[in-house]
Structures are given as C-alpha cells and as structure tokens.
Design an enzyme around this catalytic site. Structure first.
Site, PDB file in Angstrom:
ATOM      1  N   GLU A 161     -28.606  63.628  -4.704  1.00 17.18           N
ATOM      2  CA  GLU A 161     -29.768  64.484  -4.971  1.00 17.18           C
ATOM      3  C   GLU A 161     -29.451  65.505  -6.062  1.00 17.18           C
ATOM      4  O   GLU A 161     -30.279  65.788  -6.922  1.00 17.18           O
ATOM      5  CB  GLU A 161     -30.196  65.189  -3.680  1.00 17.18           C
ATOM      6  CG  GLU A 161     -30.797  64.211  -2.672  1.00 17.18           C
ATOM      7  CD  GLU A 161     -31.137  64.887  -1.363  1.00 17.18           C
ATOM      8  OE1 GLU A 161     -30.203  65.344  -0.679  1.00 17.18           O
ATOM      9  OE2 GLU A 161     -32.326  64.968  -1.037  1.00 17.18           O
ATOM     10  N   GLU A 217     -28.465  59.603   4.725  1.00 14.32           N
ATOM     11  CA  GLU A 217     -28.832  60.602   5.744  1.00 14.32           C
ATOM     12  C   GLU A 217     -29.360  59.975   7.033  1.00 14.32           C
ATOM     13  O   GLU A 217     -29.168  60.533   8.114  1.00 14.32           O
ATOM     14  CB  GLU A 217     -29.875  61.573   5.182  1.00 14.32           C
ATOM     15  CG  GLU A 217     -29.316  62.583   4.202  1.00 14.32           C
ATOM     16  CD  GLU A 217     -29.326  62.098   2.752  1.00 14.32           C
ATOM     17  OE1 GLU A 217     -29.422  60.868   2.531  1.00 14.32           O
ATOM     18  OE2 GLU A 217     -29.238  62.942   1.856  1.00 14.32           O
TER      19      GLU A 217
HETATM   20  N1  CAA Z   1     -19.561  67.036   5.277  1.00 13.41           N
HETATM   21  C1  CAA Z   1     -18.454  67.517   5.910  1.00 13.41           C
HETATM   22  N2  CAA Z   1     -17.323  66.804   6.085  1.00 13.41           N
HETATM   23  C2  CAA Z   1     -17.307  65.554   5.593  1.00 13.41           C
HETATM   24  C3  CAA Z   1     -18.404  64.990   4.914  1.00 13.41           C
HETATM   25  C4  CAA Z   1     -19.579  65.790   4.752  1.00 13.41           C
HETATM   26  N3  CAA Z   1     -20.663  65.352   4.097  1.00 13.41           N
HETATM   27  N4  CAA Z   1     -18.096  63.731   4.550  1.00 13.41           N
HETATM   28  C5  CAA Z   1     -16.831  63.506   4.976  1.00 13.41           C
HETATM   29  N5  CAA Z   1     -16.360  64.606   5.594  1.00 13.41           N
HETATM   30  C6  CAA Z   1     -15.012  64.808   6.145  1.00 13.41           C
HETATM   31  C7  CAA Z   1     -14.746  63.881   7.319  1.00 13.41           C
HETATM   32  O1  CAA Z   1     -15.186  64.453   8.527  1.00 13.41           O
HETATM   33  C8  CAA Z   1     -13.233  63.732   7.256  1.00 13.41           C
HETATM   34  O2  CAA Z   1     -12.685  64.895   7.825  1.00 13.41           O
HETATM   35  P1  CAA Z   1     -11.272  64.809   8.589  1.00 13.41           P
HETATM   36  O3  CAA Z   1     -10.272  64.362   7.569  1.00 13.41           O
HETATM   37  O4  CAA Z   1     -11.069  66.187   9.092  1.00 13.41           O
HETATM   38  O5  CAA Z   1     -11.456  63.801   9.686  1.00 13.41           O
HETATM   39  C9  CAA Z   1     -12.933  63.779   5.756  1.00 13.41           C
HETATM   40  O6  CAA Z   1     -14.093  64.391   5.146  1.00 13.41           O
HETATM   41  C10 CAA Z   1     -12.721  62.432   5.120  1.00 13.41           C
HETATM   42  O7  CAA Z   1     -13.803  61.582   5.484  1.00 13.41           O
HETATM   43  P2  CAA Z   1     -13.580  60.039   5.819  1.00 13.41           P
HETATM   44  O8  CAA Z   1     -12.444  59.888   6.771  1.00 13.41           O
HETATM   45  O9  CAA Z   1     -14.914  59.516   6.211  1.00 13.41           O
HETATM   46  O10 CAA Z   1     -13.121  59.484   4.395  1.00 13.41           O
HETATM   47  P3  CAA Z   1     -13.435  58.088   3.743  1.00 13.41           P
HETATM   48  O11 CAA Z   1     -12.723  58.088   2.447  1.00 13.41           O
HETATM   49  O12 CAA Z   1     -13.211  56.983   4.695  1.00 13.41           O
HETATM   50  O13 CAA Z   1     -15.026  58.100   3.445  1.00 13.41           O
HETATM   51  C11 CAA Z   1     -17.071  59.021   2.639  1.00 13.41           C
HETATM   52  C12 CAA Z   1     -15.540  58.996   2.516  1.00 13.41           C
HETATM   53  C13 CAA Z   1     -17.656  57.653   2.234  1.00 13.41           C
HETATM   54  C14 CAA Z   1     -17.607  60.076   1.712  1.00 13.41           C
HETATM   55  C15 CAA Z   1     -17.473  59.301   4.115  1.00 13.41           C
HETATM   56  O14 CAA Z   1     -16.776  60.443   4.554  1.00 13.41           O
HETATM   57  C16 CAA Z   1     -18.937  59.567   4.323  1.00 13.41           C
HETATM   58  O15 CAA Z   1     -19.714  58.630   4.414  1.00 13.41           O
HETATM   59  N6  CAA Z   1     -19.336  60.844   4.449  1.00 13.41           N
HETATM   60  C17 CAA Z   1     -20.660  61.231   4.812  1.00 13.41           C
HETATM   61  C18 CAA Z   1     -21.614  61.058   3.670  1.00 13.41           C
HETATM   62  C19 CAA Z   1     -23.000  61.535   4.070  1.00 13.41           C
HETATM   63  O16 CAA Z   1     -23.520  61.195   5.116  1.00 13.41           O
HETATM   64  N7  CAA Z   1     -23.623  62.317   3.183  1.00 13.41           N
HETATM   65  C20 CAA Z   1     -24.908  62.864   3.448  1.00 13.41           C
HETATM   66  C21 CAA Z   1     -24.775  64.183   4.115  1.00 13.41           C
HETATM   67  S1  CAA Z   1     -26.336  64.832   4.657  1.00 13.41           S
HETATM   68  C22 CAA Z   1     -27.029  65.439   3.261  1.00 13.41           C
HETATM   69  O17 CAA Z   1     -26.485  65.396   2.198  1.00 13.41           O
HETATM   70  C23 CAA Z   1     -28.371  66.024   3.539  1.00 13.41           C
HETATM   71  C24 CAA Z   1     -29.075  66.504   2.370  1.00 13.41           C
HETATM   72  O18 CAA Z   1     -29.951  65.843   1.876  1.00 13.41           O
HETATM   73  C25 CAA Z   1     -28.831  67.827   1.842  1.00 13.41           C
END
Ligand code: CAA
Length: 689
Positions: free
Chosen positions: A102, A122
């Site tokens: 975004e 999301e």
């Molecule tokens: N917020 C906070 N913490 C997050 C995060 C986020 N968006 N994404 C990942 N993390 C943290 C995880 O909890 C993890 O923490 P720990 O090491 O303490 O366990 C760390 O980052 C690493 O994450 P992964 O183990 O998942 O790492 P990966 O390399 O396997 O995957 C990733 C990376 C693909 C980015 C995966 O973490 C992921 O899918 N994250 C979420 C993405 C997401 O859902 N984004 C949308 C958020 S909602 C939003 O953005 C709403 C809006 O419109 C404003």
C-alpha cells in the site's frame, strides 16, 4: 538504532528503512519517513524508498494492532508521499506485503527485483487492507487484480506485477543502483493514484471472487469485506471508498475472527522455537536416510530434498524401493513442469537422491527417519538394524502417529539421539510436523529437529510422549463423542452438517469413510477395551464386518456412486444404525446441532487441556497450531483453545460438568488445568508450561 535514514545520491534522495527482521511499519518507521519527506534537500529531484535487510516492508506492525494508535499513522505517511512535490519511487526486494504494498501504491513508481513478490495478505489475519489497498490497486491494475490480490491474500511474482502494471520495471540484479538510475532518468512526473480515473466495472470479476470467497474461505468475514470495499470505491469514488475501507478495517481489527487469526500468526512462529528450558545447539545435517519407500517415506524424502539434504532411500522390498524412487522423481518432474521449482533445482534434487541396496547405505547419514509399518516390533527391528550400522551420533527418528517413543528409544544404544517426527500425509504437502520428544531425547537433537522442520518449510510443534501425541490423542475424544451421538440418535448427516457449519472442512463420518473404516478397526484391535469407548465404534465395527469400509468399497456411512467421492445418504446405513441401537437397548432421541458441536468440540478442548496440564504440549498456542494446520480447525476460530477462551472457560467448564452429570465422568472429567484457568480468569491459548 535509526530505523529510517536518508542520503543524497546525485539528485535522488534515498530514504532507507532498516527495521529488522521484516521492516514492518512500526511507529518509528512511519515517523522516520514522514520526517525525511518534510525536509527535502533543495538539490533533490526525486525520492527513492528502499529497505535494508532481507525484504521490503512486509506490512503494518501486527503487534501494534489493538493498541492505542500512535501518530503519524500509516494514512499520514501515504499522504506525505502523495503530497511530496517530487516524484517518489519504491524499490522492492523480498516481499512488499499489506501496508508495504500500500505504501508503494502511494508512490509514483515501483521498481522490483526479479525475485520480489507483492501481495495483500491481510485476509490471512482476518483483515482487509487498511491503507487504501482496495482503492489504489484497482485504479492501477484493474478490478480483477485488485480483487485477486486482496481476496485470495496470495502474493504474485515480479513478472506478474509487471504484466498487470503494478511494477514499472523489473531488474535482474543491482536493484538499488538501477532504481537510483530509474529515479534520476525516468521518474519525472507525479502519478498520484488518488487522482486516477476509476477502472470500468467488471461484473464477472466480482462474481468470480465472490464465488471464491464463499467456496474457499467459508465462514470468513474479511474476503467479503474486501469485495464490499472495492465495490464501494468503484461506485462512489476514491475518497468515499477510502473512508468505507477504513470503517470496515476498524470493525474487523476488533473482531473475534481477526484476533483469532493474529493469534495463530504469532503462535505458528512461536511453535518453532524450543520450549522453555531447552538449550541445545543444532547439529549440522547434510545427509539424511529414509527407511520405507511407501507413501510416507516418499513424502518425507521429498521434504528432505526440498530442504537441501542428500537423501538415501531404502526399503527391504526391492520392488517397493523402485516404485518409491520413481514416485519421488515423478513428483520432482511435476513440480518442474508446474513452475514450482527451476530446472537447476530439479536437477539438484534428482542428483541428491540415491537408492540404498542394503542397510549399509546409511553409514554416512546424520539422520535416519524410519517410515515403515505402524507396529512396535517392526520399528524395533528397523532401529536395531540401523543401530548396528550407523554412526553412534546419528539421529534416529521414527515417523509414528501413536507408538511409544520411549519404548523404542530404550531398544537401542544412545537413546538420547532418538525422537519422533510425526509427518502428516501427504508429507511433502502438509505443513504440520509434530516433533516428539522422548524422555531421553537430548536438547541438541530436539533443536536440530526444529531447525530441520524450518528448512523443510514445516510448521513444527514439540509434543511429549503419549498415545497419539497432541493431535491424534485429542481427535480420539472428538471422534468418540461423534460415535456416541450417533448411537444416541443423531444421524451421520446431522453430525457432519453440525460440525461443518461450525467450520470444520469435513464431518467425522465423511472423514472416516475417506480414510477407510478398516484402518481404525485394525488399530483398535491392538488396544484393550479399557483404552477407548467401545460403544462409540459399534456402528463402525458393524460396517467394516459387512465389508463397508468407506469410499474405497463404495459404501461406509455413506454410499458412493461410480467411484465418485460425493457422500450420498444410504438407507441401508440407517437400518444398520437402527439395528445396533435396538441391540444396545437405546431409544433414539432428537439431538440438536448445538449439543453435537458442544460435545465434539468441548471433548477436544478438554482432552487438549488435560494434555497441556500434563506437559505433553509446552504451550497452549501449540495446540491451536496443531489443530489449525493438521486437522482443518477453522483458522478464523484460532484453534480449539482460542475458541474456548473466546466462548469463556467458565462456560466450557460448566457444560463439561453438565455432560458429566448426564453421561458419566469416565470421559467427562473436567481437566484440572481447565478448572484452574476458569477460576483464575486465565486463558488456555496463552498458557505456557
Ligand atoms: N508485523 C510484526 N511482526 C512481523 C510481521 C509484521 N507484519 N511480519 C513478520 N513479523 C515477525 C514475525 O513474527 C517473526 O518474529 P519472530 O522472529 O520474533 O518470531 C519475524 O518477523 C520473522 O517472520 P517470519 O518467521 O514469518 O519470517 P519469514 O522470512 O518466514 O517470512 C514474511 C517473512 C513473508 C514477511 C512473513 O513474516 C509474513 O508473511 N509476514 C506477515 C505479512 C503480513 O501479513 N502483512 C500484512 C500486515 S497487516 C497490514 O499491513 C494492514 C494494513 O493494511 C495497514
């Protein structure tokens, strides 16, 4: 540490976000970007946003949801980007997800590394994009793409992003250098999506994605809210759409569904970390062995190959070995044909797989996983053969669903290197891996298995030793209640419908027919009658003895026509059930859906609470992870414990007590931990031993 820094490169102001591990849009990041944009050097002619570390911004900081908002919010950041007098370019590597994508949509241009992916995931958190994603994306890439990304939640590749117009350029390498040049030479104009015309209405796309949401995301509110937000913006203009999107987002963020899904997001990541008190060092594994080339052995070997290990496959039956080996190569070929892996990766996997002619093939293995028939004596024979030949420090793992790991470990020297690895079938597809820690398993071996699970792309959960470990021990309580409800008067259809309406993907009787009723029948023969509720399987036993073993024989609880998998009502089953009830002296009664769901699901919760109290699971959240990933428990309910906490532990305890009064205490003794947490106002999902 400064999470946002900026520096001039020629006439390009490069703003770098450095907020490990995934550059989430935490408050400090938002503030840093707004500050950098508010004080542009006079020499700057363009702005470039890049990220340090492994990825572009992976979204809003999920841990901030539900807390009081801190200014500037993400909307303020996007406004600052749009109002910036200079063209702004986002340079994306790794993943641009959710708020990350975004943010890039509020920039004027997007350039991508060729391996980057972009998406709006999301919905996987029970949310919709909350910062204009449902409005700007449709204006940039059309309604279909806008819906596809936000409804499915699945990211797309850089090349797809280029095709649909999200990316302005894709670079094979040197992203930042190329992006600086792009910003200096090509990014000459502001191109604000807020001012772009709305795309034409696409009724087909709305129909298709609404169908997808109902079929594939049954029970979930967020995908339908995405569709609502996209439609609202299309019909009422950008500003109205943005306002509507925000209102829907706010509603969802405080909903049970989103809280449940956010709980699972963090629970899945926590599950892969060693339980409290475990302090081992992972052992490097390069060569792995698999004993048994049947379905499980094949799936396990494929998972190990995907994790980059050399794999030696062995089966005492040469013909089975040959079939298994060919099957593995066929799956690799299929993955290549479907574009899931590259030619180089496929060649590497083929080359790393070898067949062993006999047990000596395992001499050099660091870990050997046996996946032979589920029988203690056979597994002991395999372990004895291995222990004689393999290195004394080689890890010996057993893929068992029920057997006593400690008994098996005691049968070999150095039981500290033995553990269970319970894969779910098909093992190369299913994400869940139960890592079973025996009483002698060393911490080093346990953390090595957790590391291996991650390398295989699994979601690992540590379980202690008990019959069925976490998942199957709990499912037997659920199955028991389904069987008793059947005996008492509910039909298989009514029970299946009640639990699928609750959100399970399939009812217990459809499931039993699919798995084959004879499997449970022969497993029960190994148990003594005091280990299970014999009355709950009277109908099952009767069906098997009549040759009705489920789908594979064309009938079981249901009938199946012409090899079709659709379960159909069978009057013959009704007669069989009625005859069993008469024989047992049972007068059938009306049973409503509420009782069906409560008995099945609360039995599951009570058994889970019992094993958590016994220390079989290290954390309550691990139980939710097992159920959401191995047993199809609806993610939007967050797993059985998250659901129990949501309906109230005092209510669950009270219902269990009333079932105990009606049906006896043999199966309905409330777990002590459940009672304790209900009294103290605690929660099962966050309980940690
Ligand atoms: N917020 C906070 N913490 C997050 C995060 C986020 N968006 N994404 C990942 N993390 C943290 C995880 O909890 C993890 O923490 P720990 O090491 O303490 O366990 C760390 O980052 C690493 O994450 P992964 O183990 O998942 O790492 P990966 O390399 O396997 O995957 C990733 C990376 C693909 C980015 C995966 O973490 C992921 O899918 N994250 C979420 C993405 C997401 O859902 N984004 C949308 C958020 S909602 C939003 O953005 C709403 C809006 O419109 C404003």
């Amino acid at each position: 540490m400064q999470v946002v820094s900026h520096a001039l490169e020629g006439a390009v102001l490069v703003i770098t976000v450095d907020n490990p591990p995934v550059n989430a849009l935490s408050h400090a990041v938002r503030e840093g970007i707004v500050n950098a944009l508010s004080d542009l050097p006079s020499e700057a002619e363009a702005v470039l946003i890049v990220c340090a570390g492994r990825t572009f911004i992976a979204g809003a900081d999920i841990s901030e949801f539900g807390k009081p908002p801190l200014s500037p919010g993400l909307a303020d950041v996007l406004e600052a980007l749009e109002n910036c007098p200079l063209p702004v370019v986002a340079a994306i590597h790794g993943q641009a997800l959710g708020g990350g994508l975004e943010l890039s949509l509020a920039c004027d241009y997007r350039v991508l590394d060729s391996k980057a992916r972009v998406g709006l995931p999301e919905v996987n958190l029970g949310l919709i994009p909350g910062a204009g994603g449902t409005q700007r994306l449709q204006r940039l890439a059309g309604v279909d793409t806008g819906l596809k990304l936000a409804v499915s939640g699945k990211p797309i590749s850089a090349n797809e992003a280029l095709d649909v117009g999200i990316a302005d350029a894709v670079f094979q390498d040197q992203l930042v250098t190329n992006a600086v040049a792009f910003a200096a030479e090509t990014a000459k104009q502001k191109r604000c999506l807020r001012d772009a015309p709305a795309p034409p209405m696409d009724t087909d796309a709305f129909d298709r994605w609404t169908g997808y949401a109902h079929k594939k995301m049954r029970g979930q509110a967020a995908p339908l809210a995405v569709i609502d937000a996209v439609r609202h913006g299309l019909e009422n203009g950008f500003e109205a759409g943005l306002k509507h999107e925000r209102a829907l987002f706010e509603d969802l963020v405080s909903s049970h569904q989103s809280k449940a899904m956010r709980h699972l997001f963090f629970a899945e990541r926590l599950a892969g970390k060693p339980p409290r008190g475990v302090e081992g060092k992972p052992i490097a594994l390069s060569q792995a062995g698999v004993v048994g080339a049947g379905t499980m052995g094949v799936g396990i070997a494929l998972s190990l190959l995907a994790a980059g290990k050399d794999v030696v496959l062995f089966d005492v039956k040469p013909a089975a070995l040959s079939v298994g080996y060919d099957r593995i190569r066929a799956v690799i070929d299929g993955d290549l044909a479907k574009g899931r892996i590259s030619e180089t990766e496929a060649a590497s996997r083929r080359q790393r797989l070898t067949k062993a002619e006999d047990w000596s093939g395992f001499d050099q293995c660091d870990i050997i996983i046996e996946a032979v028939f589920e029988d203690m004596e056979i597994k002991k024979t395999v372990f004895a053969a291995l222990a004689e030949r393999v290195r004394a420090d080689a890890i010996l793992a057993t893929n068992t669903s029920y057997l006593d790991i400690d008994e098996l470990a005691r049968s070999v020297p150095h039981p500290n290197r033995v553990l269970g690895l319970h894969f779910f079938s098909p093992a190369h597809i299913m994400k869940l891996l139960e890592i079973v820690r025996g009483e002698a398993t060393s911490d080093d071996v346990l953390v090595t298995a957790l590391a291996l699970g991650k390398q295989m792309g699994k979601i690992s959960v540590v379980s202690g030793v008990c019959h069925g470990f976490i998942g199957n021990r709990m499912i037997s309580a659920y199955g028991r209640e389904a069987g008793l409800l059947l005996l008492e008067g509910a039909s298989p259809q009514a029970i299946d419908k009640a639990v699928t309406d609750f959100g399970m993907p399939m009812g217990p009787f459809t499931m039993a027919d699919m798995a084959g009723l004879d499997i449970g029948y022969s497993n029960r023969k190994k148990l003594s009658p005091d280990q299970y509720e014999t009355r709950a399987v009277l109908v099952h036993d009767q069906l098997v003895e009549m040759g009705r073993k489920g789908q594979k024989t064309g009938s079981g609880f249901y009938r199946y026509e012409d090899g079709n998998r659709t379960p159909l009502h069978d009057a013959k089953t009704d007669e069989i059930i009625a005859a069993v009830r008469t024989r047992e002296g049972i007068t059938p009664r009306e049973i409503d859906a509420e009782e069906i769901v409560e008995r099945c699901i609360f039995a599951l919760i009570n058994e889970g609470a019992a094993l958590l109290g016994e220390g079989i699971a290290a954390r309550g959240s691990d139980v939710d992870v097992v159920y959401a990933n191995g047993y199809g428990f609806p993610r939007w309910r967050g797993g059985p414990f998250s659901y129990a906490d949501q309906v109230g532990l005092d209510y669950v305890a009270e219902r269990i007590a009333s079932f105990a009064e009606r049906f006896g205490t043999r199966w309905w003794t409330p777990a002590p931990l459940l009672i304790e947490l209900a009294k103290s106002g605690g929660a099962l999902a966050t309980h940690e031993n």
